[in-house]
Enzyme design. Structure first.
Site, PDB file in Angstrom:
ATOM      1  N   ARG A 202       0.684  -0.996  -0.522  1.00 32.29           N
ATOM      2  CA  ARG A 202      -0.197   0.046   0.368  1.00 32.29           C
ATOM      3  C   ARG A 202       0.727   1.119   0.381  1.00 32.29           C
ATOM      4  NH1 ARG A 202      -0.151   4.573   2.350  1.00 32.29           N
ATOM      5  NH2 ARG A 202      -0.211   3.043   4.920  1.00 32.29           N
ATOM      6  N   ASP A 203       1.201   1.446   1.056  1.00 32.48           N
ATOM      7  CA  ASP A 203       2.450   2.470   1.142  1.00 32.48           C
ATOM      8  C   ASP A 203       3.941   3.063   0.053  1.00 32.48           C
ATOM      9  OD1 ASP A 203       3.313   5.483   2.165  1.00 32.48           O
ATOM     10  OD2 ASP A 203       3.338   4.429   4.084  1.00 32.48           O
TER      11      ASP A 203
ATOM     12  N   HIS B 162       5.015   4.087  12.659  1.00 31.90           N
ATOM     13  CA  HIS B 162       4.913   4.010  11.364  1.00 31.90           C
ATOM     14  C   HIS B 162       6.332   5.165  10.579  1.00 31.90           C
ATOM     15  CE1 HIS B 162       2.909   3.851   7.514  1.00 31.90           C
ATOM     16  NE2 HIS B 162       3.316   5.325   6.472  1.00 31.90           N
TER      17      HIS B 162
ATOM     18  N   HIS C 123       9.043   6.715   8.077  1.00 29.94           N
ATOM     19  CA  HIS C 123       9.797   6.886   6.492  1.00 29.94           C
ATOM     20  C   HIS C 123      10.968   7.129   7.053  1.00 29.94           C
ATOM     21  CE1 HIS C 123       6.205   6.968   4.057  1.00 29.94           C
ATOM     22  NE2 HIS C 123       5.307   7.468   5.190  1.00 29.94           N
TER      23      HIS C 123
ATOM     24  N   CYS D 160       4.551   9.009   0.411  1.00 28.99           N
ATOM     25  CA  CYS D 160       3.283   9.616   0.179  1.00 28.99           C
ATOM     26  C   CYS D 160       3.341  10.719  -0.868  1.00 28.99           C
ATOM     27  CB  CYS D 160       2.825  10.325   1.455  1.00 28.99           C
ATOM     28  SG  CYS D 160       1.497  11.172   1.582  1.00 28.99           S
TER      29      CYS D 160
ATOM     30  N   ASN E 201       9.247   3.878   4.298  1.00 25.89           N
ATOM     31  CA  ASN E 201       9.298   3.264   5.236  1.00 25.89           C
ATOM     32  C   ASN E 201      10.544   3.312   5.466  1.00 25.89           C
ATOM     33  OD1 ASN E 201       5.936   2.853   4.335  1.00 25.89           O
ATOM     34  ND2 ASN E 201       6.398   3.341   5.942  1.00 25.89           N
TER      35      ASN E 201
HETATM   36  P1  HMG Z   1     -13.130  14.157  -2.957  1.00 27.29           P
HETATM   37  O1  HMG Z   1     -12.627  15.253  -4.084  1.00 27.29           O
HETATM   38  O2  HMG Z   1     -12.905  15.560  -1.519  1.00 27.29           O
HETATM   39  O3  HMG Z   1     -14.419  13.609  -2.278  1.00 27.29           O
HETATM   40  O4  HMG Z   1     -11.484  13.238  -2.337  1.00 27.29           O
HETATM   41  P2  HMG Z   1     -15.953  13.367  -2.937  1.00 27.29           P
HETATM   42  O5  HMG Z   1     -16.804  12.745  -1.421  1.00 27.29           O
HETATM   43  O6  HMG Z   1     -16.266  15.364  -2.952  1.00 27.29           O
HETATM   44  O7  HMG Z   1     -16.538  13.026  -4.261  1.00 27.29           O
HETATM   45  C1  HMG Z   1     -15.520  12.964  -5.404  1.00 27.29           C
HETATM   46  C2  HMG Z   1     -15.840  11.195  -5.570  1.00 27.29           C
HETATM   47  O8  HMG Z   1     -14.559  10.908  -5.654  1.00 27.29           O
HETATM   48  C3  HMG Z   1     -17.409  11.274  -6.048  1.00 27.29           C
HETATM   49  O9  HMG Z   1     -17.404  10.375  -7.154  1.00 27.29           O
HETATM   50  C4  HMG Z   1     -17.118  10.181  -5.397  1.00 27.29           C
HETATM   51  O10 HMG Z   1     -17.949   9.166  -5.173  1.00 27.29           O
HETATM   52  C5  HMG Z   1     -15.557   9.779  -5.425  1.00 27.29           C
HETATM   53  P3  HMG Z   1     -17.416  11.439  -8.467  1.00 27.29           P
HETATM   54  O11 HMG Z   1     -18.801  11.508  -8.371  1.00 27.29           O
HETATM   55  O12 HMG Z   1     -16.914  12.251  -9.174  1.00 27.29           O
HETATM   56  O13 HMG Z   1     -17.650  10.026  -9.483  1.00 27.29           O
HETATM   57  N1  HMG Z   1     -14.813   8.552  -3.974  1.00 27.29           N
HETATM   58  C6  HMG Z   1     -14.224   7.729  -4.274  1.00 27.29           C
HETATM   59  N2  HMG Z   1     -14.215   6.611  -4.670  1.00 27.29           N
HETATM   60  C7  HMG Z   1     -13.610   5.367  -4.231  1.00 27.29           C
HETATM   61  N3  HMG Z   1     -13.291   5.459  -3.120  1.00 27.29           N
HETATM   62  C8  HMG Z   1     -14.245   6.664  -2.309  1.00 27.29           C
HETATM   63  C9  HMG Z   1     -14.222   7.570  -1.881  1.00 27.29           C
HETATM   64  N4  HMG Z   1     -14.434   8.930  -1.579  1.00 27.29           N
HETATM   65  C10 HMG Z   1     -14.843   9.108  -2.825  1.00 27.29           C
HETATM   66  N5  HMG Z   1     -13.454   5.831  -0.945  1.00 27.29           N
HETATM   67  C11 HMG Z   1     -10.876  11.523  -0.797  1.00 27.29           C
HETATM   68  C12 HMG Z   1     -11.905  12.555  -0.676  1.00 27.29           C
HETATM   69  C13 HMG Z   1     -10.950  10.975   0.380  1.00 27.29           C
HETATM   70  C14 HMG Z   1     -12.015  10.634  -1.873  1.00 27.29           C
HETATM   71  C15 HMG Z   1      -9.769  11.687  -1.701  1.00 27.29           C
HETATM   72  O14 HMG Z   1      -9.016  13.211  -0.786  1.00 27.29           O
HETATM   73  C16 HMG Z   1      -8.813  10.795  -1.756  1.00 27.29           C
HETATM   74  O15 HMG Z   1      -8.906   9.592  -1.914  1.00 27.29           O
HETATM   75  N6  HMG Z   1      -7.651  10.523  -0.888  1.00 27.29           N
HETATM   76  C17 HMG Z   1      -7.054   9.745  -0.856  1.00 27.29           C
HETATM   77  C18 HMG Z   1      -5.182  10.225  -0.794  1.00 27.29           C
HETATM   78  C19 HMG Z   1      -4.302   9.171  -0.429  1.00 27.29           C
HETATM   79  O16 HMG Z   1      -4.786   7.738  -0.836  1.00 27.29           O
HETATM   80  N7  HMG Z   1      -3.050   9.885   0.227  1.00 27.29           N
HETATM   81  C20 HMG Z   1      -1.978   8.686   0.286  1.00 27.29           C
HETATM   82  C21 HMG Z   1      -2.882   7.905   1.593  1.00 27.29           C
HETATM   83  S1  HMG Z   1      -2.305   8.378   3.130  1.00 27.29           S
HETATM   84  C22 HMG Z   1      -0.387   8.010   3.598  1.00 27.29           C
HETATM   85  O17 HMG Z   1       0.007   7.804   2.598  1.00 27.29           O
HETATM   86  C23 HMG Z   1      -0.160   8.497   5.494  1.00 27.29           C
HETATM   87  C24 HMG Z   1       0.220   7.170   6.074  1.00 27.29           C
HETATM   88  O18 HMG Z   1       1.255   6.220   5.278  1.00 27.29           O
HETATM   89  C25 HMG Z   1       0.427   7.054   7.196  1.00 27.29           C
HETATM   90  C26 HMG Z   1       2.139   8.036   7.064  1.00 27.29           C
HETATM   91  O19 HMG Z   1       3.137   8.253   6.203  1.00 27.29           O
HETATM   92  O20 HMG Z   1       1.662   9.458   7.967  1.00 27.29           O
HETATM   93  C27 HMG Z   1      -1.174   6.309   5.545  1.00 27.29           C
HETATM   94 MG    MG Z   2       3.446   6.158   4.920  1.00 30.49          MG
END
Ligand code: HMG
Ligand code: MG
Length: 307
Positions: free
Chosen positions: A13-14, A205, A207, A238, A247
């Site tokens: 995933r990450d 967690h 990095h 990220c 990581n």
């Molecule tokens: P948004 O554009 O504000 O969402 O995104 P919305 O609610 O306005 O919806 C827009 C569209 O997205 C809609 O579709 C929704 O249905 C769809 P449309 O009507 O336009 O066809 N939608 C989805 N589709 C699939 N799955 C879903 C979903 N939700 C809404 N779950 C949202 C908001 C949260 C969806 C977006 O910002 C997003 O997906 N962000 C993900 C970012 C991400 O994954 N970042 C990396 C992971 S975090 C990380 O790496 C840190 C970590 O490792 C810890 C650390 O290192 O600290 C965890």
């Molecule tokens: Mg991470």
């Protein structure tokens, strides 16, 4: 020997969320299978986020549907909201990982809402998870610093961790998203947050952007943490935290802990085989993990054709 720590593999995933090239679904499925067979018992396999935001994991439903399940292995995936949770359930997973940042700007860049709005989005997910017996992990990101806001107060992290615990999450993983933490900071972080979240429910967690992840892990271990996230070969970053590298490498974590007499349950040789396979057959480039490089060098099997 029974493992004395949990090594939580987040590479599929990450790691893969950050890959520039598309990776075949079948390769992702095989990767998770190989990781489970190397003894890892917690594996984060994908993300049920928007495919527009993270196109690399747009095949989450297929990956989660196809991964072989082994007894004793927990497969989790990221979930930002109820829609993500419903996808996770439809794909047959039993562990959902929520994520929220301790800093407002990173949260906005990552999930397009405020921290308070993220917590509101988690409420119905937590309710459903409680009813359906689904385990919840929750990440707090930017705990040692934010790429946009700089320093993050430890009290803010502790408050957010407490808010997540109030949603009945089973585990809180503290994310040094951009790898800027240092050992005394991690000790202080664990000391403070463990007043709100008991140590057995805390994970780290880390990095490795500044090369301090292993030192930070050791500080966390000495402070009582027993669950550590890691990514094979040090893969990852990220996409919404510019400059963040992968990581801490899983091989480095296993090697350090086992050298110190701490059983991990992971077969380091099998894990190195898996990461070598990923480099050679899938990514076609070398990963930064130190123990990986040392082991492959000793075997005379350095990844051919890689830079
Ligand atoms: P948004 O554009 O504000 O969402 O995104 P919305 O609610 O306005 O919806 C827009 C569209 O997205 C809609 O579709 C929704 O249905 C769809 P449309 O009507 O336009 O066809 N939608 C989805 N589709 C699939 N799955 C879903 C979903 N939700 C809404 N779950 C949202 C908001 C949260 C969806 C977006 O910002 C997003 O997906 N962000 C993900 C970012 C991400 O994954 N970042 C990396 C992971 S975090 C990380 O790496 C840190 C970590 O490792 C810890 C650390 O290192 O600290 C965890
Ligand atoms: Mg991470």
């Amino acid at each position: 020997m029974e493992p004395a720590v949990v090594v939580y593999e987040v590479g599929p995933r990450d790691g893969l969320q950050n890959e520039p090239e598309a990776i075949a679904t079948a390769a992702k499925v095989e990767l998770v299978d190989r990781l489970a067979r190397s003894g890892l018992r917690r594996i984060e396999i994908t993300s049920f986020v928007s495919p527009h935001w993270i196109p690399q994991l747009a095949d989450a439903d297929q990956v989660a549907g196809q991964v072989a399940r082994y007894d004793g292995v927990r497969y989790s995936a990221l979930v930002p909201n109820l829609k993500g949770y419903e996808r996770l359930r439809a794909a047959g997973l039993g562990v959902a990982a929520l994520f929220v940042s301790a800093s407002e700007t990173h949260n906005r860049k990552n999930v397009n809402c405020t921290v308070a709005e993220s917590l509101e989005r988690f409420r119905p997910v937590a309710e459903r998870a409680g009813e359906e017996g689904v385990l919840l992990r929750a990440y707090v990101s930017t705990v040692c610093g934010c790429p946009y806001e700089g320093a993050v107060a430890v009290g803010k992290v502790a408050k957010l961790a407490a808010d997540l615990l109030a949603l009945a999450v089973d585990e809180v993983s503290l994310g040094d998203t951009i790898g800027v933490g240092h050992p005394s900071q991690v000790r202080e972080l664990v000391r403070t947050v463990s007043n709100a979240v008991p140590l057995p429910k805390l994970a780290l967690h880390l990095h490795d952007t500044y090369g301090r992840a292993l030192a930070n892990l050791q500080a966390g271990y000495e402070a009582g943490v027993r669950t550590f996230d890691a990514s094979l070969g040090g893969l990852g970053g990220c996409p919404y935290a510019p400059g963040a590298s992968g990581n801490v490498a899983t091989e480095d974590v296993v090697d350090l802990l086992e050298s110190e007499g701490v059983a991990t349950g992971v077969d380091l040789g099998a894990l190195v085989d898996t990461t070598a396979w990923l480099e050679e057959k899938v990514l076609k480039r070398r990963l930064p993990g130190r123990v990986l490089r040392a082991r492959l060098g000793l075997r005379g099997r350095a990844c051919e054709g890689a830079a």
